[in-house]
Scaffold this active site. Structure first.
Site, PDB file in Angstrom:
ATOM      1  NE  ARG A  52      -2.803   0.415   3.403  1.00  0.00           N
ATOM      2  CZ  ARG A  52      -2.134   0.616   4.542  1.00  0.00           C
ATOM      3  NH1 ARG A  52      -1.475   1.746   4.736  1.00  0.00           N
ATOM      4  NH2 ARG A  52      -2.131  -0.294   5.486  1.00  0.00           N
ATOM      5  CE1 TYR A 104     -17.621  12.705 -14.746  1.00  0.00           C
ATOM      6  CE2 TYR A 104     -16.523  12.604 -12.621  1.00  0.00           C
ATOM      7  CZ  TYR A 104     -17.244  11.986 -13.634  1.00  0.00           C
ATOM      8  OH  TYR A 104     -17.577  10.672 -13.513  1.00  0.00           O
ATOM      9  CG  ASP A 176     -10.305  17.214 -13.642  1.00  0.00           C
ATOM     10  OD1 ASP A 176      -9.588  16.650 -14.501  1.00  0.00           O
ATOM     11  OD2 ASP A 176     -11.332  16.685 -13.167  1.00  0.00           O
ATOM     12  CE  LYS A 201     -13.113   9.327 -18.169  1.00  0.00           C
ATOM     13  NZ  LYS A 201     -12.983   9.461 -16.766  1.00  0.00           N
TER      14      LYS A 201
HETATM   15  C1  LIG Z   1     -12.898  15.661 -15.993  1.00  0.00           C
HETATM   16  C2  LIG Z   1     -13.030  14.449 -15.128  1.00  0.00           C
HETATM   17  N1  LIG Z   1     -12.508  14.460 -13.889  1.00  0.00           N
HETATM   18  C3  LIG Z   1     -12.591  13.391 -13.074  1.00  0.00           C
HETATM   19  C4  LIG Z   1     -13.243  12.247 -13.464  1.00  0.00           C
HETATM   20  C5  LIG Z   1     -13.350  11.101 -12.526  1.00  0.00           C
HETATM   21  O1  LIG Z   1     -12.480  10.071 -12.882  1.00  0.00           O
HETATM   22  P1  LIG Z   1     -12.734   8.516 -12.595  1.00  0.00           P
HETATM   23  O2  LIG Z   1     -13.926   8.101 -13.390  1.00  0.00           O
HETATM   24  O3  LIG Z   1     -11.464   7.867 -13.030  1.00  0.00           O
HETATM   25  O4  LIG Z   1     -12.977   8.387 -11.123  1.00  0.00           O
HETATM   26  C6  LIG Z   1     -13.797  12.180 -14.738  1.00  0.00           C
HETATM   27  C7  LIG Z   1     -14.494  10.965 -15.187  1.00  0.00           C
HETATM   28  O5  LIG Z   1     -15.192  10.951 -16.178  1.00  0.00           O
HETATM   29  C8  LIG Z   1     -13.685  13.307 -15.602  1.00  0.00           C
HETATM   30  O6  LIG Z   1     -14.213  13.315 -16.840  1.00  0.00           O
END
Ligand SMILES: Cc1ncc(COP(=O)(O)O)c(C=O)c1O
Length: 385
Positions: A52, A104, A176, A201
């Protein structure tokens, strides 16, 4: 192999964080699928005690992404949301955060449904307007949380301007960067303190892993994030770390194609009579096209469009053949989705409308297939609406 200090982006993507495996010379970092490490003697070990806390595959990925994003250290988590959750533990009860309004949907849910329970407060503003950021700042504000381009309306925030403004108030700036990817923009170069990604992504790029990462530059943040990664334990497993590490090697060539295909499709859609509106920063009609030219390399792989009605949108989504109707984005294959009922279903309808997510909006994560096949697929689907 020694990476020189002046190595360029593609070279960094392929090599940073990785050395041939010391026991065999394997050029690819192995998947260290182990939970613990045998120690040489009491109090003497090779730097690895428990998986971990440390794992060599994860460490290689963290070194790789830190270098790609121009950060000092990176920490990999089980998902993008786990990465965001870790970042928010830098705050204390009573702190206030200014957030990009159409961030998001999962981020909004984390902030509103989870973190409010711990007395954190959030104000959502259109961060493309620096005055709105300034007006939202209060004495208790500690963080500015940005997403640019936004999902799915593709609005941009001036990263340099926002970082300068936030730093004048001693705020931590978090970006982000999932939607753009570090090929398209590196927020730390514009002054951001922390960058978060859903590695699910573009960084992984092959739709076969869920993960997240936080990149930091400030020693205090680094120390806390290392602590919280171990203390909360929402770590990325070795198999997923290996997959993302494989993905980042081809990030530049994938992004070149994502950018090119998305630009081509956006141009095609913008002149199509059945499409009422196209959102893409690479179009000269995009209200922030000039800003996009200064802070992005290419304009990314995501396009949104509107058709005029939910019914027409439904027909379009049900008529595509090559494009897959699915959530997520950033993979080599093209995905098409309906933000209002899919990715943003957790955002209340009146809020969705406020931030421009209409019922007829379609989002396309443009893959790296042959552009003519993508155009033909959309063309035949648009013919039916
Ligand atoms: C811009 C953005 N930030 C964060 C996330 C969250 O990521 P995860 O689905 O890997 O938890 C997403 C998921 O679609 C996203 O599009």
């Amino acid at each position: 192999m020694k990476l020189r200090d002046n190595a360029r982006f593609s070279t960094i993507c392929i090599h940073a964080g990785q050395e041939p495996d010391p026991s065999t010379g394997a050029i690819i970092t192995p998947i260290y699928q182990t939970s613990t490490y045998v120690q040489d003697a009491l109090g003497r070990h090779k730097g690895y005690e428990y998986a971990r806390t440390q794992n060599p595959t994860r460490s290689a990925l963290e070194g790789n992404i830190a270098a790609i994003e121009h950060g000092k250290a990176a920490f990999a988590f089980a998902s993008g949301m786990a990465a965001e959750g870790a970042v928010m533990t830098l705050l204390r009860a009573g702190d206030h955060v200014v957030v990009t309004d159409n961030t998001y949907g999962g981020t909004y849910r984390l902030f509103e449904r989870v973190l409010r329970k711990y007395q954190l407060d959030f104000t959502y503003v259109d961060t493309s307007d620096l005055d709105q950021i300034q007006r939202a700042i209060r004495p208790t504000t500690k963080m500015l949380f940005l997403e640019t381009p936004t999902n799915p309306t593709l609005r941009l925030t001036d990263l340099q301007g926002a970082c300068e403004l936030a730093h004048a108030y001693r705020l931590i700036v978090v970006v982000d960067n999932t939607f753009a990817s570090p090929y398209v923009q590196r927020p730390i170069d514009f002054g951001a303190d922390l960058v978060v990604h859903s590695t699910t992504k573009f960084l992984n790029g092959h739709s076969d892993s869920v993960g997240g990462v936080v990149v930091a530059v400030n020693d205090e943040h680094i120390e806390w994030l290392r602590f919280i990664q171990n203390a909360e334990g929402a770590i990325l497993g070795p198999m997923d770390a290996w997959l993302v590490l494989r993905g980042t090697k081809t990030l530049p060539i994938r992004m070149e194609r994502h950018n090119a295909n998305a630009q081509d499709l956006a141009d095609f859609l913008a002149s199509h009579p059945k499409v009422t509106r196209v959102h893409y920063p690479g179009l000269t009609s995009h209200p922030q096209h000039a800003l996009a030219r200064t802070q992005m390399r290419g304009f990314g792989g995501i396009i949104s469009l509107e058709t005029g009605s939910l019914e027409r949108t439904r027909t379009l989504l049900n008529s595509v053949c090559l494009m897959s109707l699915a959530e997520s984005l950033g993979g080599v294959e093209t995905l098409i989705s309906h933000p209002a009922s899919m990715t943003h279903a957790s955002v209340p309808p009146e809020r969705r409308l406020q931030i421009g997510i209409t019922e007829d909006m379609v989002r396309i994560s443009v893959g790296i297939e042959d552009i003519d096949d993508l155009k033909e697929d959309l063309e035949q689907a648009l013919d039916r609406i």
